[in-house]
Design an enzyme around this catalytic site. Structure first.
Site, short mmCIF file in Angstrom:
data_model
loop_
_atom_site.label_atom_id
_atom_site.label_comp_id
_atom_site.label_asym_id
_atom_site.label_seq_id
_atom_site.Cartn_x
_atom_site.Cartn_y
_atom_site.Cartn_z
N ASP A 72 -4.66 2.08 -9.83
CA ASP A 72 -5.39 0.87 -10.20
C ASP A 72 -6.30 0.33 -9.11
OD1 ASP A 72 -3.45 -0.01 -8.45
OD2 ASP A 72 -3.15 -1.91 -9.49
N ASP A 87 0.72 5.74 -8.58
CA ASP A 87 0.73 4.82 -7.45
C ASP A 87 1.92 3.88 -7.64
OD1 ASP A 87 -0.24 3.51 -5.17
OD2 ASP A 87 -1.29 2.04 -6.39
N THR A 132 2.09 0.18 -6.25
CA THR A 132 1.65 -1.20 -6.46
C THR A 132 0.68 -1.31 -7.63
OG1 THR A 132 1.87 -1.59 -4.09
CG2 THR A 132 0.66 -3.22 -5.36
#
Length: 828
Positions: A715, A514, A516
């Site tokens: 996350d 990912d 961010t």
């Protein structure tokens, strides 16, 4: 038709395999999958239940349509010992992750159960340094001298108690075995001086008397384990030891009591029967030595957990009504205000409410550089405060703290089985019966082809075969490496959920990340807000965005709220708030419909977007900025420029992963301009923008269909589906609980370099396991034929049962020793 049934009686992976195989052979069953953990069987079948029930009839297992109130077990209860309560498991993981609440012997392999390290501190006692006789259950002042009470030294560990107990028995064994050995070897001395004292027949009675404490006290547990193994048909190392040493000792007793029944081949020139008391006792004493060394080594394999346990302080300083007092760690409740003084360990997880300091988090994250913390920053239990005092609010206590969760995860992973262990399990299932068969064959061959005295050679070599074989080394090869490796990972800030994940990480060839919070810091901040309509000022746009985002928990939404607060712009009340996954939010403000989100949201809602305004926004996107758009009643009125700095070590970590042969792909919900800018800066192999959670999951699936072994790192909640589907899900420890729960590996620090560490750790552990398996298999492959007398026709060499016992004892210790090398292995 798929049906689920419940199975009782299963205790280990061997039971699971047997039930699965039996049910799969029933007519009408297309496939059978048995889950040992949940005690269930998933069957694709048209067969009637009665047929399934009949297939398992007569075995130790039963099948049920509904979950039975209590699972049956074919094994007898383990031998109880007088020890403290706790969680115990077999070091060879014979029954998978099964645990016991008391110490004893493993009912399958007979090994001593090992106590799992726990973080219960309720038993902490406090004493006065000047008056040690003063002992209290809680901190306070000494009633005699007024000094502060200090924590009393913790009682010795369960492993050390076991070690000391076995060591005591070893010394007792040696005291009685050495005289027996010297008497037996005295025949090798010219003009045997021992015979000047009394005849050898009398000395045989002395050997018999001296052997009794060894056989019936210090080493009796080996015979108990051997008997239990035969009773339950879980043949193991103690089966071979019990048979070998037991036969030698019983033969000697019979020869002592009834010498006339033995043929001449078993007798000396004086007519006395050859005695093997020294062989039996030396074998048992050497096996006891092996057990002592193993007990000592076992205490080191989970040293990482013990070091983590030391991080938890025993006391904390609570602030009540403006006053400070010391309390036990177990008394802390959520919401309590705690004072953390310079140099102290932080007692629980929480948030700083007053003051600031630098925190040493190296014991949790593996990173040596202290981290600056101030008001509203989170702190974790077990980390060490720097030079400043601060006040914190307790948010997670007891088992909910990060430290407790790490300890639980490490313990659970240490007990799990790696797929490579299936090979060892399969071999072990046939090992002992094969060795017994070889021992019988050895006896027969020596009787037929051996030199005189044939019976003696046949007897001694058959015993040597039984003694030298070591299924224990084979069984320990994998779990010891896994246990040490998982502990090493915890020290590095790499938390591994199970052994399968550790093994599979070594096979990863594709990594999806990912953006961010994974590649970037995950702490976006607003650079500026632009109004594109004469009807609205920049301040108006700021107020609209902050008002709509006040009910959102997305990091980008929080960034706009912080920006508005810094600008002293207040939010207004909204109605009909709606979060649109992967796109943005929608709400009603002053009876007008407001959208805040990405260009995909603008397109889906058919927002009128002025070309000049879009062109300006795209220029910002091309620089790698994130640009949420703001629309009111179908018209684009402005946009927000948000930046999220790339983590300092992301570029280096990606380069290292690519050197390891891993293709790195970034998938982000951000726009294509931002994604392209980040991908080019980091040198990624590929990227995909404007991703919804389903897109990440679909990408994982498509790559797997291409034959790739895929790891997914993320996350957020939106990453959870892809994390669960991937071959290896890697969660950033700084992310959400949902992501961490869905992942197989968690990186406490939350950066990509942790993936590099996980890959290197996996390679090191798998290499260590293969070394152990090679050693264990090689040892038995060479040792058994040599004990059988393979070298005798060529070199005239035979291996005595005593030397075989020494070799067997040290083989399993060598496997553990090799596994312990991982502790000093440098993992970068």
């Amino acid at each position: 038709m798929t049906k689920q049934y419940f199975i009782s009686g299963m205790t280990c992976s061997g039971c699971q395999a047997h039930v699965e195989k039996t049910l799969a052979q029933v007519e009408g069953v297309s496939s059978a999958t048995v889950d040992l953990t949940n005690k269930t069987a998933q069957l694709v079948t048209e067969a009637p239940f009665e047929a399934l029930e009949s297939a398992l009839k007569g075995s130790n297992y039963s099948i049920h349509k509904e979950a039975p109130s209590e699972s049956l077990t074919p094994l007898p209860p383990i031998k109880k010992k007088k020890t403290e309560k706790g969680t115990y498991y077999c070091p060879m993981h014979c029954e998978g992750d099964k645990t016991y609440n008391q110490s004893g012997d493993c009912p399958v392999c007979g090994m001593d159960l090992v106590k799992e390290a726990d973080n219960h501190s309720s038993s902490t006692k406090y004493t006065c340094p000047m008056h040690p006789e003063v002992v209290k259950d809680e901190p306070g002042s000494c009633p005699k001298c007024g000094m502060d009470l200090v924590p009393k030294e913790v009682d010795e560990s369960e492993e050390n108690k076991t070690y000391q107990k076995l060591l005591k028995k070893l010394w007792i064994s040696c005291v009685f075995t050495v005289p027996i050995f010297l008497i037996a070897m005295s025949d090798m001395i010219p003009n045997n001086p021992v015979l000047d004292l009394m005849p050898m027949k009398n000395w045989s009675w002395v050997q018999f008397a001296l052997s009794l404490p060894v056989v019936f006290y210090t080493c009796w547990m080996f015979f108990v384990r051997a008997y239990r193994s035969i009773l339950t048909w879980n043949l193991n190392m103690f089966t071979l030891i019990g048979i070998g040493a037991g036969v030698a000792w019983l033969f000697s007793v019979m020869g002592l009591l009834f010498p006339e029944v033995f043929p001449a081949q078993f007798k000396t020139a004086s007519g006395a029967v050859h005695m093997y008391f020294e062989a039996a006792t030396v074998i048992l004493t050497l096996v006891m030595l092996g057990q002592v060394l193993e007990a000592r080594a076992h205490s080191k394999t989970n040293s990482a957990v013990k070091e983590l346990l030391k991080l938890a302080p025993n006391t904390a300083t609570i602030i009540e009504d403006g006053k400070e007092r010391s309390i036990a760690i177990d008394e802390i409740k959520v919401g309590d205000l705690l004072r953390v003084k310079p140099g102290e360990k932080i007692p629980v997880d929480g948030m700083i409410t007053d003051g600031k300091s630098t925190i040493d988090e190296s014991m949790i994250s593996g990173e040596p550089i202290p981290v600056d913390k101030t008001v509203e920053d989170q702190v974790s239990s077990g980390t060490i405060n720097g030079q400043s005092s601060f006040v914190m609010k307790a948010e997670k206590v007891g088992a909910d703290t990060l430290l407790s969760q790490i300890i639980h995860m490490v313990n659970s992973a240490s007990r799990s089985k790696a797929p490579i262990q299936k090979l060892a399990d399969k071999i072990s299932g046939y090992f002992v019966p094969t060795v017994i068969g070889i021992a019988v064959l050895t006896f027969v061959i020596w009787i037929i082809f051996g030199p005189e005295p044939r019976l003696v050679y046949a007897f001694v070599n058959a015993i040597a075969v039984l003694i030298i074989a070591c299924p224990c080394a084979l069984g320990l090869a994998t779990p010891m490496s896994v246990m040490v490796g998982v502990g090493k990972g915890a020290e590095l800030g790499v938390l591994i959920k199970d052994a399968e994940s550790l093994e599979r990480m070594n096979q990863i060839d594709t990594l999806i990340i990912d953006k961010t919070g994974t590649v970037t810091e995950g702490k976006p901040s607003v650079e500026s807000i632009f109004a594109g309509s004469a009807d609205y000022s920049d301040q108006d746009i700021t107020q609209i965005v902050a008002s709509v985002n006040q009910q959102s928990e997305h990091p980008l939404a929080q960034a706009t709220l912080h920006y508005a607060e810094a600008q002293n712009i207040s939010t207004r009340e909204i109605q009909n708030f709606e979060s649109i996954t992967g796109m943005g939010v929608k709400a009603t403000l002053d009876e007008k419909t407001v959208w805040v989100g990405n260009d995909k949201l603008m397109e889906e809602q058919k927002i009128d977007c002025p070309e000049q305004l879009m062109s300006q926004a795209q220029e910002q996107q091309a620089k790698g900025k994130t640009v949420p758009f703001v629309a009111v009643d179908g018209l684009l009125i402005g946009y927000v420029v948000i930046s999220d700095a790339i983590k300092s070590n992301s570029h280096k970590a990606i380069q290292e992963l690519q050197k390891l042969g891993i293709e790195v792909i970034m998938m982000t919900g951000d726009n294509s301009y931002t994604a392209q800018a980040v991908a080019e800066e980091l040198g990624l192999d590929d990227y995909q923008a404007d991703c919804l959670p389903q897109d990440k999951q679909d990408k994982v699936k498509s790559l797997q269909e291409e034959g790739k072994t895929v790891a997914m790192a993320g996350d957020g909640i939106n990453d959870a589906p892809a994390l669960a589907l991937a071959d290896i899900g890697i969660a950033m420890g700084t992310g959400t609980d949902v992501a961490i729960e869905s992942a197989a590996i968690t990186l406490v620090k939350g950066d990509l370099h942790g993936i590099v560490k996980a890959k290197h750790l996996s390679q090191a552990v798998m290499s260590n396991i293969k070394q152990n398996l090679f050693f264990a298999l090689g040892y038995n492959t060479l040792g058994v034929p040599i004990a059988a007398g393979l070298l005798y026709p060529f070199f005239g060499l035979l291996l005595s049962p005593m030397l075989a016992a020494a070799a067997m004892s040290f083989s399993s210790v060598s496997v553990i020793g090799n596994a312990l090398r991982l502790r000093s292995r440098s993992i970068d």
